[in-house]
Design an enzyme around this catalytic site. Sequence first.
Site, short mmCIF file in Angstrom:
data_model
loop_
_atom_site.label_atom_id
_atom_site.label_comp_id
_atom_site.label_asym_id
_atom_site.label_seq_id
_atom_site.Cartn_x
_atom_site.Cartn_y
_atom_site.Cartn_z
N THR A 275 -1.29 -35.14 -18.72
CA THR A 275 -0.79 -33.87 -18.68
C THR A 275 -1.80 -32.88 -18.48
OG1 THR A 275 -1.53 -33.49 -20.97
CG2 THR A 275 0.49 -34.30 -20.79
N TRP B 184 10.81 -13.16 -33.71
CA TRP B 184 10.10 -13.60 -32.38
C TRP B 184 10.92 -12.85 -31.22
CZ3 TRP B 184 6.55 -16.36 -33.52
CH2 TRP B 184 6.27 -17.27 -34.61
N GLU C 244 5.37 -36.03 -20.79
CA GLU C 244 5.55 -37.08 -21.70
C GLU C 244 7.10 -37.48 -21.87
OE1 GLU C 244 4.24 -34.16 -21.92
OE2 GLU C 244 2.62 -33.83 -23.35
N LYS D 264 5.18 -12.69 -31.79
CA LYS D 264 5.86 -12.48 -33.09
C LYS D 264 5.67 -10.98 -33.40
CE LYS D 264 6.64 -14.58 -37.13
NZ LYS D 264 6.55 -15.93 -38.13
P1 AMP Z 1 4.96 -30.63 -17.23
O1 AMP Z 1 4.42 -31.58 -18.39
O2 AMP Z 1 3.85 -29.99 -16.30
O3 AMP Z 1 6.19 -31.19 -16.55
O4 AMP Z 1 5.37 -29.18 -18.04
C1 AMP Z 1 6.28 -29.69 -19.23
C2 AMP Z 1 6.65 -28.16 -19.81
O5 AMP Z 1 7.11 -27.33 -18.74
C3 AMP Z 1 7.56 -27.95 -20.83
O6 AMP Z 1 7.05 -28.35 -22.04
C4 AMP Z 1 8.07 -26.65 -20.62
O7 AMP Z 1 7.20 -25.67 -21.29
C5 AMP Z 1 7.91 -26.08 -19.29
N1 AMP Z 1 9.45 -26.35 -18.81
C6 AMP Z 1 10.01 -27.35 -17.84
N2 AMP Z 1 11.39 -27.15 -17.94
C7 AMP Z 1 11.49 -25.85 -18.14
C8 AMP Z 1 12.53 -24.84 -18.14
N3 AMP Z 1 13.78 -25.44 -17.65
N4 AMP Z 1 12.58 -23.87 -18.86
C9 AMP Z 1 11.54 -23.48 -19.24
N5 AMP Z 1 10.35 -24.14 -19.34
C10 AMP Z 1 10.45 -25.38 -18.74
#
Ligand code: AMP
Length: 544
Positions: A186, A446, A331, A441
């Site tokens: 990540t 929220w 993940e 918040k």
């Molecule tokens: P990554 O591990 O780099 O793929 O990032 C994952 C994170 O991207 C997720 O936990 C979300 O916070 C964000 N994310 C992925 N898809 C979306 C979506 N459709 N809308 C908003 N946030 C998203």
Amino acid sequence: MLRGQMMDTPLMISGILAHAAQAHGKQEIVTRTVEGPIHRYTYRDCYARTQQLAHALVALGVKPGDRLATFAWNTYRHVELYYGISGIGAICHTINPRLFHDQLEYIVNHAEDRFIFLDLNLVELLEGLADQFPKVEGYIIMTDREHMPETTLKNALCYEDLLEGQPESYDWPLFDENTAAAMCYTSGTTGNPKGALYSHRSTVLHAMGLLAAGTLTMDSTTSVLPVVPMFHVQAWGQAYAAPICGAKIVMPGFRLDPPSLLELFNDEGVNLTLGVPTIWLGLLNHLNETGAKLPAGFVLVSGGAAAPLSMIKAYEEDHGVTYVQGWGMTETSPVCAAGGEGPGFTELDEDTRYARKMKQRRLFGVELRILDDDHNDVPHDGKSSGELVCRGPWIASGYFNDDEASKAAITEDGWFRTGDVATIDEDSLLQITDRTKDLIKSGGEWISSIDLESVAMGHPDVQEAAAIAMPHPKWTERPMLVIVSRDGSSLTADDVLAHLDGQVAKWWLPDDIAFVDELPHTATGKVSKLQLREQFKDHKLPTI
Ligand code: AMP
């Protein structure tokens, strides 16, 4: 229990390409190479070379369980590595070359990568880092002899030399489908990166799950161009899903600028593409500025961050594109939900249709829940929000060699904590409203930064917007908007406030609006709220 009498053949990644070579042998994989020219070959050719690669890896001394890293763009050679490495029981560890150098150092050493495969234009980067990688035994430069550079990298080998002369058939071993196959860290903004370790089983099931989603519309008539890099959660499964259904794959290499993408879209009949919203914002600007067109019947998928409603509308209405939004994370392999359409979609009124476009339907195989602070389920009413947790065969059960992070990631009853805040509506559609770390918040309630940003970006002069929480003595926190306005516009804070007024609740209106030339982005193209909060930490709200 009575045991079923079906064969227990394991789900193997090697089986995907073996299938493609037979069932879709003549289908093409087209690449804009790092060297420059367009390269094209078939699944059959790819399979033959992958088998050569497997022999070459064994000759190098690679053993099952070894981690082999890639620093590489989306190309056919990277596809061969996906299959060749996992096929012999080793682990293909994709690394994002855009990460900070200390993160790269941590990742390679933590994973204990034995070899690094790298693209030609990343040689310099790796030369600068190699001293920090004492355990790496050698570097394989993904090019041919003609382009092989002079390099200080130790034990540097040429990829094409490695394959040359190796037999084109390899007897792929069958082993436990839960064996690790691939790995991706990540790009966490806080703390050390954490390694998600995918198995053969999780990878195959995720690819099949994608194909069953319907909204991702893939079959043997599809020409798919993954803009999302193969180092960003396995290009969201495309290099596995496409060979299963026989879709053509078009790999853009490292040129992701709008003209280069458009050339491939048009020349290669692309009708499905996937990437993060920042890429699609750039493409949209280019289309609007130049009048360039996208091919007919085009499906555009975004994920990794929220897509603003105005962009989705512009693609659908002005450019005839079907826009699909997916949700997932490193993940979760990554795709867990995609597209909110569903039955009767076309008969819905415009506002309801677009409201659905902002949501996602879960894929078969994934279970989703949202929990409040006391871990109680929050009602599925589309309004109540909570932390999203998920469970399923392609969801991480922990992190590679990181007990502390693994423990923190899983709830007591075995669900993965996503760190995302979301709602689920009566139709079971998911909508992400925030990251837990980015929540605002105000007065005990929220405010969704994603909603606020989406509405702000509906103003024609707003190029990009990010909402952050600012400390406030009375309300605890109040929202502040940071905006990049379009070139040449004379947008003011009052214009933005007037635009927001009526579209969001009065108490959501930001206490301050700042204009910047650029927002900070992470290595995966998300706005870095952490950096932004740091940037504005000494800023005082005018309402205090
Ligand atoms: P990554 O591990 O780099 O793929 O990032 C994952 C994170 O991207 C997720 O936990 C979300 O916070 C964000 N994310 C992925 N898809 C979306 C979506 N459709 N809308 C908003 N946030 C998203």
